[in-house]
Design an enzyme around this catalytic site. Sequence first.
Site, PDB file in Angstrom:
ATOM      1  N   GLN A  57      20.608  60.250  35.413  1.00 15.53           N
ATOM      2  CA  GLN A  57      20.101  59.323  36.202  1.00 15.53           C
ATOM      3  C   GLN A  57      20.413  59.380  37.757  1.00 15.53           C
ATOM      4  O   GLN A  57      21.381  60.183  38.016  1.00 15.53           O
ATOM      5  CB  GLN A  57      20.807  57.883  35.677  1.00 15.53           C
ATOM      6  CG  GLN A  57      20.321  57.376  34.264  1.00 15.53           C
ATOM      7  CD  GLN A  57      20.904  56.325  33.579  1.00 15.53           C
ATOM      8  OE1 GLN A  57      21.871  55.611  34.461  1.00 15.53           O
ATOM      9  NE2 GLN A  57      20.812  55.864  32.719  1.00 15.53           N
ATOM     10  N   CYS A  58      20.092  58.511  38.520  1.00 18.36           N
ATOM     11  CA  CYS A  58      20.287  58.845  40.139  1.00 18.36           C
ATOM     12  C   CYS A  58      21.807  58.210  40.218  1.00 18.36           C
ATOM     13  O   CYS A  58      22.237  59.246  41.214  1.00 18.36           O
ATOM     14  CB  CYS A  58      19.296  57.633  40.675  1.00 18.36           C
ATOM     15  SG  CYS A  58      19.796  55.889  40.423  1.00 18.36           S
ATOM     16  N   VAL A  77      29.219  51.200  38.907  1.00 20.01           N
ATOM     17  CA  VAL A  77      28.330  50.170  39.119  1.00 20.01           C
ATOM     18  C   VAL A  77      27.220  49.920  37.967  1.00 20.01           C
ATOM     19  O   VAL A  77      26.850  50.901  37.278  1.00 20.01           O
ATOM     20  CB  VAL A  77      27.498  50.229  40.497  1.00 20.01           C
ATOM     21  CG1 VAL A  77      28.273  50.185  41.609  1.00 20.01           C
ATOM     22  CG2 VAL A  77      26.648  51.715  40.421  1.00 20.01           C
ATOM     23  N   ARG A 320      24.329  37.481  24.673  1.00 18.76           N
ATOM     24  CA  ARG A 320      24.594  36.291  25.460  1.00 18.76           C
ATOM     25  C   ARG A 320      26.087  36.432  25.820  1.00 18.76           C
ATOM     26  O   ARG A 320      27.112  36.580  25.016  1.00 18.76           O
ATOM     27  CB  ARG A 320      24.626  34.815  24.761  1.00 18.76           C
ATOM     28  CG  ARG A 320      24.705  33.641  25.554  1.00 18.76           C
ATOM     29  CD  ARG A 320      24.659  32.502  24.803  1.00 18.76           C
ATOM     30  NE  ARG A 320      26.025  32.220  24.387  1.00 18.76           N
ATOM     31  CZ  ARG A 320      26.213  31.855  22.969  1.00 18.76           C
ATOM     32  NH1 ARG A 320      25.142  31.658  22.337  1.00 18.76           N
ATOM     33  NH2 ARG A 320      27.721  31.798  22.448  1.00 18.76           N
ATOM     34  N   ASP A 322      29.754  34.579  27.496  1.00 18.12           N
ATOM     35  CA  ASP A 322      30.146  33.217  27.756  1.00 18.12           C
ATOM     36  C   ASP A 322      31.319  33.432  29.003  1.00 18.12           C
ATOM     37  O   ASP A 322      32.274  34.198  28.881  1.00 18.12           O
ATOM     38  CB  ASP A 322      30.944  32.531  26.551  1.00 18.12           C
ATOM     39  CG  ASP A 322      29.971  32.559  25.257  1.00 18.12           C
ATOM     40  OD1 ASP A 322      28.834  32.366  25.570  1.00 18.12           O
ATOM     41  OD2 ASP A 322      30.383  32.462  24.147  1.00 18.12           O
ATOM     42  N   GLU A 395      18.898  24.125  13.283  1.00 16.59           N
ATOM     43  CA  GLU A 395      19.156  24.942  14.643  1.00 16.59           C
ATOM     44  C   GLU A 395      18.379  26.138  14.601  1.00 16.59           C
ATOM     45  O   GLU A 395      17.695  26.688  15.332  1.00 16.59           O
ATOM     46  CB  GLU A 395      20.622  25.197  14.897  1.00 16.59           C
ATOM     47  CG  GLU A 395      20.545  25.708  16.395  1.00 16.59           C
ATOM     48  CD  GLU A 395      22.125  26.217  16.653  1.00 16.59           C
ATOM     49  OE1 GLU A 395      22.210  26.989  17.715  1.00 16.59           O
ATOM     50  OE2 GLU A 395      22.895  25.593  15.996  1.00 16.59           O
ATOM     51  N   LYS A 539      42.458  34.065  18.525  1.00 17.77           N
ATOM     52  CA  LYS A 539      41.150  34.096  18.028  1.00 17.77           C
ATOM     53  C   LYS A 539      40.673  35.010  16.977  1.00 17.77           C
ATOM     54  O   LYS A 539      41.346  36.298  16.889  1.00 17.77           O
ATOM     55  CB  LYS A 539      40.134  34.611  19.175  1.00 17.77           C
ATOM     56  CG  LYS A 539      40.001  34.101  20.554  1.00 17.77           C
ATOM     57  CD  LYS A 539      39.092  34.543  21.399  1.00 17.77           C
ATOM     58  CE  LYS A 539      38.672  33.556  22.769  1.00 17.77           C
ATOM     59  NZ  LYS A 539      37.712  34.398  23.628  1.00 17.77           N
ATOM     60  N   GLY A 546      32.972  29.159  17.787  1.00 17.34           N
ATOM     61  CA  GLY A 546      34.496  28.393  18.354  1.00 17.34           C
ATOM     62  C   GLY A 546      35.273  27.965  17.113  1.00 17.34           C
ATOM     63  O   GLY A 546      36.253  27.337  17.441  1.00 17.34           O
ATOM     64  N   VAL A 610      37.499  23.610  24.030  1.00 17.04           N
ATOM     65  CA  VAL A 610      36.676  24.756  23.386  1.00 17.04           C
ATOM     66  C   VAL A 610      35.365  24.332  23.143  1.00 17.04           C
ATOM     67  O   VAL A 610      35.198  23.411  22.615  1.00 17.04           O
ATOM     68  CB  VAL A 610      37.653  25.129  21.898  1.00 17.04           C
ATOM     69  CG1 VAL A 610      36.819  26.185  21.088  1.00 17.04           C
ATOM     70  CG2 VAL A 610      39.026  25.254  22.103  1.00 17.04           C
TER      71      VAL A 610
END
Length: 632
Positions: A57-58, A77, A320, A322, A395, A539, A546, A610
């Site tokens: 890659q560049c 980066v 996704r 958070d 859902e 967790k 959650g 939460v």
Amino acid sequence: MVSDSTKPTPFGTLLGIAPGNVPVYSSDYDSADDNELPNRHAYRSYVDGVFMGYKWQCVEFARRWLYLNKGYIFDDVAMAYDIFRLTSARLIADESRLPLKSFRNGSLRHPEVGSLLIWSEGGEFEVTGHVAIITKVMPDRLHLIEQNVGHHVWPEGQDYSRELEARISDDGGYWLRCSYGDASILGWVIQTDDDQHAENIEPDDPTLFDLQLRHVPDKGQATRAWLNIANPAEEAFVDMMGGHKLASRVEDDHKYMVMTETAERELKRATNELHALFMHATDYVLQNDELLSSFNIPPALWPKIHQSWDNRRNQMITGRFDFSVSAQGIKVYEYNCDSASCYMEAGIIQEKWAKHYGGNEGDGSATELIDELIEAWKNSDVKGVIHIMQDTDLEENYHALFMKRTMEKAGLNCKVIKGVANLRWDEEGDVVDADGVKIRWVWKTWAWETALDQIRAECDDDEQRLRDYQTDTPRSTAPRLVDVLLRKDVMVYEPLWTLIPSNKAILPVLWMLFPDHPYLLESSFELSDSLKTNGYVSKPIAGRCGFNISLFDGEDALMEETAGRFSHQDQIFQALWKLPDIEGYRSQVCTFSVAGHYAGSCLRVDPTLVITKDSDLMTLRVIESDSQASKT
């Protein structure tokens, strides 16, 4: 990126030798030899044990050229255009920092030999931007060296990749014209401490990262229907919500939040960079069985996870992140690479809410999300029917129908399967749907952990049975979820390897690899003194929604906890970083990555600390930074 109609040379072909005796290679990925490059790890480029980037890659070439000729490299980066905002480089010999200054195209300070030439995202360099090394500067043109453009061997005797036209304006500014009419040159980056004519790259005003709550006048909007129930996905959403609404609480019907363009820009950068970091950490885990054992994945599946990861074409479509976003900084909690949600709310529902309620300030936060998903599915390897497999949860109904719509817009043939009751084995030992169609391609709303739980239950959590478990053997009983998802002839999105970055056990690995990274929170497999002193969160490593999260303050006192079904899971510990309280709403910004880059965001809110499965979404709008600054 092919510059003309001639056929590119195969991946890895030597295109030429750049000044400083640095080879330049073809990066035509379509022609890469799977025997020479059998897995993703083989694409990592190192010189003297220093990671340069990904072949060819560049960014990899620019870092390699600088290291071999100057002894320093710029930091990792996510996108090449991010180099323009860097303020220092790292001298490898003693780890000291050297100043970098950036100059816009047209600057009175002209480019120099050895400086970096940077393109913004868009056109030929869509999404990533581009970087090259300047090797010769003349009043009317310059020469540069680069990778990932053209893939053609240089003419005999030539020691540069391309030549760009230049012009010196009446005031002495140096202007470059890009060879591609749809691309734009940002400028050049020079290792110097002389900041005359340089861009003033100052930290953003922290207050621009604070979200703000807004209200729309009550004109009876809540009494009128505003979603199109003739659309199956929207009808399913109305069924789930029990009406035409985005929030479950009546008092929230007329509220939305805004974030600035500055905050969105930083979230975009964070999303792109963190995706790369999570992929780096995933590769690291898969090179280390001791670490992999911490993820509580049945050992019988380890070879399949390696195979899934090693297949460079086995890409995830979307995930996704958070985030907590406030004047205190941007911090990521986790990356949901597997069975993430909120896409329809972000891409469709909040836009329709804004139009119906009159909350049209600024722009939507996910206006490009659907188009990005369509493009990702167009670029997938799906051939034939793709089965959308979902549970019977309300859902999941609208989530599955939303994704079906994007797939069909990408030209794919889709079938939705609710549950597994109608699946059966055919005479060849394959799983087929109710119409007898073999299941070969799958997108699922089920979490991979659901399939793993079926294996654990069948093996009664016996270590030896988990090690010897067979996943491709037809059974006398009806097919289960695990019999579909783990068959060797079935390609699943999101792929099996997403078990690693989605597992919370990746968080201590990230902290070990990138300590004190500005987007990360300290995380550990063991409860450290620093976590105890400053507060921490416990967790489950494979928890969702959650569930089973406990928050402790700096005196080890329980602040808040959630119940759930993951209490049996091993735990990790993460530094306590409270979600910002915005007029009583604890607010979490979620960003979507599609094909590995930022594609939009949405907002989850809750009165507690939460965010859970039951937390509401609230419309998020993006406003000009000057607009918010004038109100603060």
